[in-house]
Design a protein around this motif. Structure first.
Motif, PDB file in Angstrom:
ATOM      1  N   ASN A  47       0.810  -1.237   0.000  1.00  0.00           N
ATOM      2  CA  ASN A  47       0.000   0.000   0.000  1.00  0.00           C
ATOM      3  C   ASN A  47       0.840   1.284   0.000  1.00  0.00           C
ATOM      4  N   GLU A  48       2.140   1.166  -0.159  1.00  0.00           N
ATOM      5  CA  GLU A  48       2.980   2.376  -0.182  1.00  0.00           C
ATOM      6  C   GLU A  48       3.168   2.849  -1.631  1.00  0.00           C
ATOM      7  N   SER A  49       3.037   4.164  -1.840  1.00  0.00           N
ATOM      8  CA  SER A  49       3.307   4.706  -3.175  1.00  0.00           C
ATOM      9  C   SER A  49       4.819   4.924  -3.307  1.00  0.00           C
ATOM     10  N   VAL A  50       5.289   4.802  -4.532  1.00  0.00           N
ATOM     11  CA  VAL A  50       6.742   4.870  -4.760  1.00  0.00           C
ATOM     12  C   VAL A  50       7.061   5.891  -5.853  1.00  0.00           C
ATOM     13  N   GLY A  51       7.925   6.825  -5.540  1.00  0.00           N
ATOM     14  CA  GLY A  51       8.425   7.774  -6.532  1.00  0.00           C
ATOM     15  C   GLY A  51       9.862   7.427  -6.863  1.00  0.00           C
ATOM     16  N   ALA A  52      10.277   7.745  -8.078  1.00  0.00           N
ATOM     17  CA  ALA A  52      11.659   7.423  -8.457  1.00  0.00           C
ATOM     18  C   ALA A  52      12.304   8.577  -9.184  1.00  0.00           C
ATOM     19  N   GLY A  53      13.564   8.832  -8.868  1.00  0.00           N
ATOM     20  CA  GLY A  53      14.349   9.835  -9.584  1.00  0.00           C
ATOM     21  C   GLY A  53      14.975   9.180 -10.808  1.00  0.00           C
ATOM     22  N   GLY A  54      15.381   9.999 -11.771  1.00  0.00           N
ATOM     23  CA  GLY A  54      16.033   9.462 -12.962  1.00  0.00           C
ATOM     24  C   GLY A  54      17.318   8.755 -12.566  1.00  0.00           C
ATOM     25  N   SER A  55      17.474   7.521 -13.005  1.00  0.00           N
ATOM     26  CA  SER A  55      18.633   6.737 -12.563  1.00  0.00           C
ATOM     27  C   SER A  55      18.906   5.592 -13.526  1.00  0.00           C
ATOM     28  N   ARG A  70       3.494  -5.866  -9.845  1.00  0.00           N
ATOM     29  CA  ARG A  70       2.715  -6.230  -8.662  1.00  0.00           C
ATOM     30  C   ARG A  70       1.697  -5.153  -8.274  1.00  0.00           C
ATOM     31  N   GLY A  71       1.488  -4.190  -9.185  1.00  0.00           N
ATOM     32  CA  GLY A  71       0.406  -3.217  -9.028  1.00  0.00           C
ATOM     33  C   GLY A  71       0.712  -2.077  -8.074  1.00  0.00           C
ATOM     34  N   GLN A  72       1.996  -1.783  -7.860  1.00  0.00           N
ATOM     35  CA  GLN A  72       2.386  -0.693  -6.956  1.00  0.00           C
ATOM     36  C   GLN A  72       1.969   0.669  -7.530  1.00  0.00           C
ATOM     37  N   GLN A  73       1.559   1.582  -6.676  1.00  0.00           N
ATOM     38  CA  GLN A  73       1.304   2.964  -7.105  1.00  0.00           C
ATOM     39  C   GLN A  73       2.652   3.620  -7.388  1.00  0.00           C
ATOM     40  N   LEU A  74       2.900   4.003  -8.650  1.00  0.00           N
ATOM     41  CA  LEU A  74       4.235   4.475  -9.039  1.00  0.00           C
ATOM     42  C   LEU A  74       4.219   5.883  -9.623  1.00  0.00           C
ATOM     43  N   TYR A  75       5.237   6.654  -9.282  1.00  0.00           N
ATOM     44  CA  TYR A  75       5.460   7.954  -9.913  1.00  0.00           C
ATOM     45  C   TYR A  75       6.888   7.935 -10.451  1.00  0.00           C
ATOM     46  N   ALA A  76       7.043   7.428 -11.632  1.00  0.00           N
ATOM     47  CA  ALA A  76       8.379   7.305 -12.231  1.00  0.00           C
ATOM     48  C   ALA A  76       8.296   7.769 -13.675  1.00  0.00           C
ATOM     49  N   ASN A  77       9.274   8.541 -14.096  1.00  0.00           N
ATOM     50  CA  ASN A  77       9.283   9.064 -15.462  1.00  0.00           C
ATOM     51  C   ASN A  77       9.296   7.926 -16.475  1.00  0.00           C
ATOM     52  N   LYS A  78       8.631   8.115 -17.584  1.00  0.00           N
ATOM     53  CA  LYS A  78       8.659   7.087 -18.625  1.00  0.00           C
ATOM     54  C   LYS A  78       8.764   7.749 -19.996  1.00  0.00           C
ATOM     55  N   PRO A  79       9.238   7.015 -21.002  1.00  0.00           N
ATOM     56  CA  PRO A  79       9.407   7.604 -22.327  1.00  0.00           C
ATOM     57  C   PRO A  79       8.043   8.002 -22.909  1.00  0.00           C
ATOM     58  N   GLY A  80       8.066   9.033 -23.742  1.00  0.00           N
ATOM     59  CA  GLY A  80       6.851   9.426 -24.457  1.00  0.00           C
ATOM     60  C   GLY A  80       6.042  10.506 -23.759  1.00  0.00           C
ATOM     61  N   LEU A  81       6.438  10.910 -22.549  1.00  0.00           N
ATOM     62  CA  LEU A  81       5.698  11.961 -21.852  1.00  0.00           C
ATOM     63  C   LEU A  81       6.133  13.337 -22.358  1.00  0.00           C
ATOM     64  N   SER A  82       5.204  14.298 -22.337  1.00  0.00           N
ATOM     65  CA  SER A  82       5.578  15.665 -22.694  1.00  0.00           C
ATOM     66  C   SER A  82       6.399  16.245 -21.548  1.00  0.00           C
ATOM     67  N   ALA A  83       7.070  17.380 -21.823  1.00  0.00           N
ATOM     68  CA  ALA A  83       7.889  18.015 -20.779  1.00  0.00           C
ATOM     69  C   ALA A  83       7.021  18.382 -19.578  1.00  0.00           C
ATOM     70  N   GLU A  84       5.798  18.834 -19.853  1.00  0.00           N
ATOM     71  CA  GLU A  84       4.873  19.237 -18.784  1.00  0.00           C
ATOM     72  C   GLU A  84       4.451  18.029 -17.944  1.00  0.00           C
ATOM     73  N   GLU A  85       4.123  16.926 -18.624  1.00  0.00           N
ATOM     74  CA  GLU A  85       3.713  15.702 -17.904  1.00  0.00           C
ATOM     75  C   GLU A  85       4.858  15.166 -17.047  1.00  0.00           C
ATOM     76  N   SER A  86       6.035  15.228 -17.623  1.00  0.00           N
ATOM     77  CA  SER A  86       7.204  14.717 -16.924  1.00  0.00           C
ATOM     78  C   SER A  86       7.495  15.530 -15.655  1.00  0.00           C
TER      79      SER A  86
END
Ligand code: SF4
Length: 212
Positions: A47-55, A70-86
């Motif tokens: 139940n913990e959300s996870v954020g990740a820095g670029g690495s 495993r269905g974790q709530q994630l906040y990690a940058n991914k390819p294809g996002l606009s600069a604003e979304e990122s």
């Protein structure tokens, strides 16, 4: 891996772990990436959300993919996002329960060094998320702070500029010229001398070459 190299990597991560513990970080050593990922998965509850820095280290560990599976709530940058979304995702990551990233260097006297362009990674590693998990391969272990900043200029800066296709001079020359480029990635230097108060802090050191 060459047995002498494996011995050296295992020995230096053990030495750095000892000093990190002295500075109140919870240091974990892993002989392989798979072992490091298993340690991390055990530290992150469902139940913990996870954020990740670029690495690059996180990319090589494929931990984000394992957490997504495993269905974790994630906040990690991914390819294809606009600069604003990122940028929005980077801000959301700082409100996660857990933040994960990799320092640019770990010193043998137990300090963590970060050099950031935007500052989101350094922020997440200092204050905000209640729990932090930092990952570093043996290639990031250096003798002291001076050696760490030298490593960042000589290795991390040029390789990350090239990886991220940033038009910084070091992405072409391979050498830091202390540039004034608009895309400069060496804007914010942070040293964690000891654990930040109020953060549960894990450092997983891996006896492999990972990231820059
Ligand atoms: S200061 Fe500029 S040239 Fe030096 S490593 Fe950083 S981005 Fe590259």
């Amino acid at each position: 891996m060459d047995t002498n190299k494996a011995w050296h990597m295992e020995t230096i991560i053990a030495a750095a772990a000892k000093k990190l513990e002295k500075n109140h970080f919870k240091a974990i050593t892993a002989r392989t990436s798979a072992e490091a990922v298993n340690h991390a998965l055990g530290l992150i509850t469902a139940n913990e959300s996870v954020g990740a820095g670029g690495s690059q280290t996180l990319i090589q560990l494929e931990l984000i993919e394992r957490l997504a599976e495993r269905g974790q709530q994630l906040y990690a940058n991914k390819p294809g996002l606009s600069a604003e979304e990122s940028l929005k995702l980077r801000r959301q990551a700082l409100n996660s329960d857990i933040y994960m990233a990799s320092p640019n260097a770990v010193t043998l006297d137990g300090k963590l060094l970060f050099m950031d362009s935007i500052g989101n990674r350094a922020s997440g590693m200092i204050f905000g998320p209640k729990k932090v998990i930092a990952f570093a391969g043996a290639n990031k272990i250096v003798e002291n702070e001076a050696a760490g900043w030298a490593r960042i200029r000589q290795v991390a800066g040029p390789l990350n500029s090239r990886r991220l296709k940033l038009e910084n001079p070091c992405a072409t020359t391979g050498i830091c010229s202390d540039c004034d480029s608009p895309k400069r990635i060496c804007n914010i230097a942070v040293t964690l001398h000891k654990i930040p108060r109020h953060t549960q802090y894990y450092v997983i050191l891996i006896a492999e070459e990972l990231g820059y």
